[in-house]
Write a protein that holds these residues in place. Structure first.
Motif: not given
Length: 329
Positions: A25-27, A45-49
């Protein structure tokens, strides 16, 4: 990627092993199996970004503080590129297919070109690294590179000629074409020196006459007529047409070979980066560029590719101004 051995894929919960096909993931830096990433279409883990989450590796014998520092060392320059890519992916989310969405959300996922199968490699090099090296307008070049053609067509190269090569950091080829441009102009000026001198003298006299009198519409029309007569009497049209014809041919050649020359340069950069990474080489990244020397190998490689590739406005502008000054002398 050996650096993620002993870590766990957040989707399938299996431990990464040597040889696994892994995307990052690049973020937040979370690693996934490529197929797992495609399955959910986003970072697990997008919800934690939004909370600033950063993945922390579980590699054996890693010191906690050192590990946290390494995972926080995402280079700002590369992070900015990824932010732009994520923004573009969000704008196209409504019309893109599932494969398109996966390809746009991470530079490590091959982009899906419309009407074509997903491109994973070009000449044995991962398409994500090639895209990072290209930078601006990467999808257009990936499509061109995948067709394995020596001759193509590049409108930007046709319009801007040598300056386009310099813009894409093809410096050797660009400066060679600039030299050819200068040589063509000098050759025409030498072959038609008497004609050009006669026209210049007549032009200077006409300008002086125009300045000595009041500038009116009638005077302006008279000046244009004088220039037409002068051009016919001196035969100036002949060297002008020859010069434009030669430059036109040169620009056609620039357009025909721009993509193949650029492909060779991009692949050379990627292959050199691979070799240096295998040798555990340091790419000369300095603190003022926003990168610490203890960054992860993948980050260093991407930073290297994006800095070596991309585009340059300064060099072509300098070349243009130098040529302009030379033509005025």
């Amino acid at each position: 990627m050996a650096i993620f051995e002993n870590d766990i894929c957040p989707v399938c919960q299996k431990v990464f092993e040597k040889g696994d096909d892994i995307v990052v993931c690049p973020e937040c830096g979370t690693p996934h199996h490529r197929e797992c990433y495609k399955q959910i279409g986003k970072c697990a883990n997008s919800a934690l970004h939004s909370e600033g989450f950063v993945f922390k590796r579980a590699a054996a014998n890693a010191e906690p503080e050192k590990q946290e520092e390494q995972n926080a060392s995402v280079p700002p320059f590369f992070a900015s590129l990824m932010a732009d890519a994520q923004k573009q992916a969000g704008e196209n989310a409504d019309t893109a297919s599932e494969d398109d969405k996966a390809g746009q959300s991470s530079p490590f996922i091959p982009p899906q070109l419309k009407g074509e199968p997903a491109i994973k490699e070009i000449d044995g090099q991962p398409v994500g690294y090639i895209a990072a090296t290209i930078g601006a307008n990467a999808r257009r070049f990936l499509s061109a590179f995948s067709k394995e053609k020596t001759i193509g067509w590049n409108w930007s190269a046709f319009i801007f000629g040598p300056f386009y090569y310099l813009y894409r950091k093809m410096f050797w080829e660009g400066f060679l074409l600039v030299a050819v441009d200068v040589a063509i102009r000098m050759l025409v000026s030498i072959l038609f020196s008497e004609t050009i001198q006669a026209y210049s003298q007549g032009y200077t006299a006409a300008i002086q006459s125009l300045n000595d009198n009041a500038i009116t519409p009638e005077a302006a029309r008279e000046f244009v007529n004088q220039m037409n007569v002068l051009g016919t009497q001196t035969g100036m049209m002949k060297p002008v047409l020859i010069l434009l014809g030669l430059l036109f041919v040169m620009h056609i050649i620039c357009a025909l070979f721009a993509d193949s020359v650029y492909k060779k340069k991009v692949l050379t950069i990627v292959k050199e980066a691979d070799a240096k990474l295998e040798q555990d080489a340091f790419f000369g990244v300095t603190p003022f560029m926003g990168q610490r020397p203890d960054a992860r190998p993948e980050e260093i490689k991407l930073f290297y590719l994006s800095s070596k590739g991309g585009v340059s406005l300064f060099i072509p502008l300098c070349a243009y101004f130098v040529l302009t000054i030379m033509n005025m002398i």
